[in-house]
Design a protein around this motif. Sequence first.
Motif, PDB file in Angstrom:
ATOM      1  N   GLY A  49      -7.633  13.519 -23.328  1.00  7.51           N
ATOM      2  CA  GLY A  49      -8.243  12.613 -24.290  1.00  7.51           C
ATOM      3  C   GLY A  49      -7.256  11.776 -25.089  1.00  7.51           C
ATOM      4  N   GLU A  50      -5.969  11.853 -24.763  1.00  7.84           N
ATOM      5  CA  GLU A  50      -4.950  11.083 -25.488  1.00  7.84           C
ATOM      6  C   GLU A  50      -4.842   9.692 -24.882  1.00  7.84           C
ATOM      7  OE1 GLU A  50      -3.222  11.899 -28.112  1.00  7.84           O
ATOM      8  OE2 GLU A  50      -3.921  13.971 -28.297  1.00  7.84           O
ATOM      9  N   ARG A  51      -5.201   8.681 -25.657  1.00  9.32           N
ATOM     10  CA  ARG A  51      -5.207   7.307 -25.141  1.00  9.32           C
ATOM     11  C   ARG A  51      -3.813   6.828 -24.750  1.00  9.32           C
ATOM     12  NH1 ARG A  51      -9.908   6.272 -23.007  1.00  9.32           N
ATOM     13  NH2 ARG A  51     -11.647   6.703 -24.429  1.00  9.32           N
ATOM     14  N   THR A  52      -2.791   7.241 -25.496  1.00  8.42           N
ATOM     15  CA  THR A  52      -1.436   6.795 -25.148  1.00  8.42           C
ATOM     16  C   THR A  52      -1.005   7.390 -23.811  1.00  8.42           C
ATOM     17  OG1 THR A  52      -0.562   8.615 -26.516  1.00  8.42           O
ATOM     18  CG2 THR A  52      -0.716   6.440 -27.535  1.00  8.42           C
ATOM     19  N   LEU A  53      -1.378   8.658 -23.578  1.00 12.40           N
ATOM     20  CA  LEU A  53      -1.049   9.289 -22.305  1.00 12.40           C
ATOM     21  C   LEU A  53      -1.847   8.647 -21.170  1.00 12.40           C
ATOM     22  CD1 LEU A  53       0.361  11.421 -20.628  1.00 12.40           C
ATOM     23  CD2 LEU A  53      -1.370  13.082 -21.355  1.00 12.40           C
ATOM     24  N   GLU A  54      -3.096   8.306 -21.440  1.00  6.45           N
ATOM     25  CA  GLU A  54      -3.925   7.653 -20.429  1.00  6.45           C
ATOM     26  C   GLU A  54      -3.321   6.307 -20.036  1.00  6.45           C
ATOM     27  OE1 GLU A  54      -8.538   7.538 -20.220  1.00  6.45           O
ATOM     28  OE2 GLU A  54      -7.939   5.729 -21.317  1.00  6.45           O
ATOM     29  N   LYS A  55      -2.890   5.538 -21.027  1.00 10.63           N
ATOM     30  CA  LYS A  55      -2.286   4.226 -20.743  1.00 10.63           C
ATOM     31  C   LYS A  55      -1.003   4.387 -19.930  1.00 10.63           C
ATOM     32  CE  LYS A  55      -0.756  -0.096 -22.869  1.00 10.63           C
ATOM     33  NZ  LYS A  55       0.401  -0.195 -21.944  1.00 10.63           N
ATOM     34  N   GLU A  82       0.845  -1.191   0.000  1.00 11.49           N
ATOM     35  CA  GLU A  82       0.000   0.000   0.000  1.00 11.49           C
ATOM     36  C   GLU A  82       0.880   1.241   0.000  1.00 11.49           C
ATOM     37  OE1 GLU A  82      -2.822   0.092   3.124  1.00 11.49           O
ATOM     38  OE2 GLU A  82      -3.907  -1.679   2.443  1.00 11.49           O
ATOM     39  N   SER A  83       0.520   2.206  -0.859  1.00  9.13           N
ATOM     40  CA  SER A  83       1.337   3.401  -1.011  1.00  9.13           C
ATOM     41  C   SER A  83       0.763   4.613  -0.305  1.00  9.13           C
ATOM     42  CB  SER A  83       1.488   3.738  -2.496  1.00  9.13           C
ATOM     43  OG  SER A  83       0.232   4.095  -3.047  1.00  9.13           O
ATOM     44  N   GLY A  84      -0.539   4.569   0.066  1.00  6.67           N
ATOM     45  CA  GLY A  84      -1.165   5.763   0.602  1.00  6.67           C
ATOM     46  C   GLY A  84      -1.481   6.774  -0.473  1.00  6.67           C
ATOM     47  N   MET A  85      -1.411   6.356  -1.751  1.00  7.38           N
ATOM     48  CA  MET A  85      -1.725   7.239  -2.866  1.00  7.38           C
ATOM     49  C   MET A  85      -2.982   6.753  -3.581  1.00  7.38           C
ATOM     50  SD  MET A  85       1.919   8.327  -4.574  1.00  7.38           S
ATOM     51  CE  MET A  85       2.573   6.669  -4.742  1.00  7.38           C
ATOM     52  N   ILE A  86      -3.756   7.716  -4.068  1.00  6.98           N
ATOM     53  CA  ILE A  86      -4.948   7.428  -4.864  1.00  6.98           C
ATOM     54  C   ILE A  86      -4.765   8.080  -6.222  1.00  6.98           C
ATOM     55  CG2 ILE A  86      -7.430   7.851  -5.084  1.00  6.98           C
ATOM     56  CD1 ILE A  86      -7.559   7.883  -2.009  1.00  6.98           C
ATOM     57  N   GLY A  87      -4.916   7.305  -7.281  1.00  9.01           N
ATOM     58  CA  GLY A  87      -4.779   7.846  -8.624  1.00  9.01           C
ATOM     59  C   GLY A  87      -6.012   8.656  -9.014  1.00  9.01           C
ATOM     60  N   PHE A  88      -5.786   9.724  -9.754  1.00 12.09           N
ATOM     61  CA  PHE A  88      -6.881  10.574 -10.246  1.00 12.09           C
ATOM     62  C   PHE A  88      -6.597  10.828 -11.719  1.00 12.09           C
ATOM     63  CE2 PHE A  88      -9.344  14.317 -11.116  1.00 12.09           C
ATOM     64  CZ  PHE A  88     -10.410  14.320 -10.230  1.00 12.09           C
ATOM     65  N   ILE A  89      -7.302  10.100 -12.575  1.00 13.43           N
ATOM     66  CA  ILE A  89      -7.106  10.220 -14.024  1.00 13.43           C
ATOM     67  C   ILE A  89      -8.306  10.935 -14.615  1.00 13.43           C
ATOM     68  CG2 ILE A  89      -6.840   8.956 -16.185  1.00 13.43           C
ATOM     69  CD1 ILE A  89      -5.534   6.710 -14.618  1.00 13.43           C
ATOM     70  N   SER A  90      -8.055  11.983 -15.387  1.00 10.68           N
ATOM     71  CA  SER A  90      -9.146  12.758 -15.963  1.00 10.68           C
ATOM     72  C   SER A  90      -8.771  13.239 -17.355  1.00 10.68           C
ATOM     73  CB  SER A  90      -9.462  13.957 -15.070  1.00 10.68           C
ATOM     74  OG  SER A  90      -8.314  14.768 -14.904  1.00 10.68           O
ATOM     75  N   PRO A 101     -11.030   2.145 -19.089  1.00 10.75           N
ATOM     76  CA  PRO A 101     -10.018   1.390 -19.838  1.00 10.75           C
ATOM     77  C   PRO A 101      -9.810  -0.022 -19.290  1.00 10.75           C
ATOM     78  CG  PRO A 101      -9.249   3.609 -19.355  1.00 10.75           C
ATOM     79  CD  PRO A 101     -10.516   3.432 -18.594  1.00 10.75           C
ATOM     80  N   ASP A 102      -9.595  -0.951 -20.194  1.00 14.57           N
ATOM     81  CA  ASP A 102      -9.362  -2.341 -19.795  1.00 14.57           C
ATOM     82  C   ASP A 102      -8.142  -2.476 -18.898  1.00 14.57           C
ATOM     83  OD1 ASP A 102     -11.561  -3.086 -21.307  1.00 14.57           O
ATOM     84  OD2 ASP A 102     -10.372  -3.653 -23.064  1.00 14.57           O
ATOM     85  N   SER A 103      -7.190  -1.561 -19.050  1.00 13.42           N
ATOM     86  CA  SER A 103      -5.959  -1.653 -18.260  1.00 13.42           C
ATOM     87  C   SER A 103      -6.193  -1.380 -16.772  1.00 13.42           C
ATOM     88  CB  SER A 103      -4.905  -0.681 -18.804  1.00 13.42           C
ATOM     89  OG  SER A 103      -5.439   0.616 -18.948  1.00 13.42           O
ATOM     90  N   LEU A 104      -7.396  -0.897 -16.414  1.00 20.39           N
ATOM     91  CA  LEU A 104      -7.723  -0.714 -14.998  1.00 20.39           C
ATOM     92  C   LEU A 104      -8.405  -1.942 -14.408  1.00 20.39           C
ATOM     93  CD1 LEU A 104      -8.900   3.024 -14.778  1.00 20.39           C
ATOM     94  CD2 LEU A 104      -6.903   1.988 -13.683  1.00 20.39           C
ATOM     95  N   ALA A 105      -8.521  -3.006 -15.179  1.00 22.77           N
ATOM     96  CA  ALA A 105      -9.109  -4.237 -14.660  1.00 22.77           C
ATOM     97  C   ALA A 105      -8.301  -4.724 -13.459  1.00 22.77           C
ATOM     98  CB  ALA A 105      -9.132  -5.310 -15.754  1.00 22.77           C
ATOM     99  N   GLY A 106      -8.983  -5.004 -12.378  1.00 25.22           N
ATOM    100  CA  GLY A 106      -8.316  -5.452 -11.162  1.00 25.22           C
ATOM    101  C   GLY A 106      -7.888  -4.332 -10.242  1.00 25.22           C
ATOM    102  N   VAL A 107      -8.002  -3.067 -10.713  1.00 23.68           N
ATOM    103  CA  VAL A 107      -7.671  -1.905  -9.873  1.00 23.68           C
ATOM    104  C   VAL A 107      -8.978  -1.299  -9.367  1.00 23.68           C
ATOM    105  CG1 VAL A 107      -6.577   0.363  -9.795  1.00 23.68           C
ATOM    106  CG2 VAL A 107      -5.614  -1.436 -11.251  1.00 23.68           C
TER     107      VAL A 107
END
Length: 349
Positions: free
Chosen positions: A108-114, A66-74, A141-147
Motif C-alpha cells: 500500500g506504499e505509493r512511493t514503493l508502487e511508483k 520485448e523482455s519476456g517479462m510480465i510485471g505483477f504489482i500487488s 496508477p496514472d504511471s501505468l498509462a500506455g502500459v
Amino acid sequence: MSRKKQSPTMWEVAERAGVSQATVSLVLNDVDGGRVAQATRERVRRAVEELGYRTNAFAKSLRSGESGMIGFISDEVASAPFAGKLLKGAQLRAWESGNVILSVDTFGERTLEKAAIDMMQSYRVRGVIYATMYHQDVRVPDSLAGVPTVVLNARDETGEHSSVFPDEERGGRDATEALTSAGHKRIAMINIQSPESPLPAGKGRLRGYRQALGAAGVDFDEDLIRYGTGTVEDGLLQATRLASLDNPPTAIFCGNDRTAWGAYRALQALGLDVPTDCSIVGFDNQETTAPHLDPGLSTIELPFEQMARQAIDLLLRPTEAPQNVPVQGRLITRSSVTAPHHRTSEVPA
C-alpha cells in the motif's frame, strides 16, 4: 583473494564451435532462415552447453523491445497465505506462454508502487498485472498509462482496463443452495461487512444468498441477517445471538471461513452440534482453517489460480474493448451440512 569468474562470451562460444560470432548470434536468436547447416547449429549449441553461456536478456530486450517479462504489482498478494495463489497461477501461466513474472508487493506504499512501476518499465515488461489481496474497486496508477494492464482480484473503477475478479454473487448462491438442497428452510447469513460498506464481496454474497432463497421458495427474513467484519470473534458473537432466537436457524451461511470458525465455537459452547443442530457453509476455502475444523467445513473456494491465468491470457491476447470477467468458484463439500433435525432442548439465552 580469489577473483570472480567471468561469464563466457559469445566470442568464446564462436571459437569453441569454430564459427563466426555472427553465426552464433543467428543460431541463438533462431533467425538463421536455413542459412546455417544443421551440423553447425549443433556444434554451436554444444559449445553453449559446455561453456555455460547465457544470453544477455537485458541487452536482447533493448534490441527487440520485448523482455519476456510480465510485471505483477500487488498490495500484499505474495506475502498473504491464501491470496498467494494468485501469484502462483500467474507464474505458471506466464511460464507456459514463454514468459516470466517480475513481482513486487507494495504494502500500500505509493512511493514503493511508483518505484516498482518505473523499474518494470525500464525492463520493458510486456504488460502489468495489477492485483489486490481482496476483492475491491481500484484506480490504476496514472504511471501505468500506455502500459498494457489487467486488474486482478479487483475491478478497475474507471473501466479503462480489463478486470478479472471472483463471482461473489454466484458463490453466495451456490453456498446457500448447498443448504436449501439439504432441506433447510430457516437459513441465516453472517456477512463480512456492514450494509454501508462499498466492498463487492459482502454485497455480492448477500445477493446470491437472497437469490438462492427465492429459487427454493423460502421467504427472506431480515432478522436472520447479521453483520460482522469477517473475524472469528464476529462469528462467535453473531452465531450466539442467532442460536438464542426463539426460532433459531437450522443452518448458517458464513461470509468467510474465519466467521464460520467463530460460529462453530459459539454452537459448541451452547452444547449444540455441527451439523446435527445447525449446518454451516463458509466462503474462501482457507487451507489453514476449513479442512481442520471438526467437522470439516463445506465452503466456496475462491478461484485464485483460475483468475490469475485468465488475467495473463487477457494481457497477452487483449480484446478490442476492456472486459469485466467474473470467475466462478466451486463448492468444496465436507461434513458440515446435513438435513435439518428437530431440536429437543431449549437453547440458553
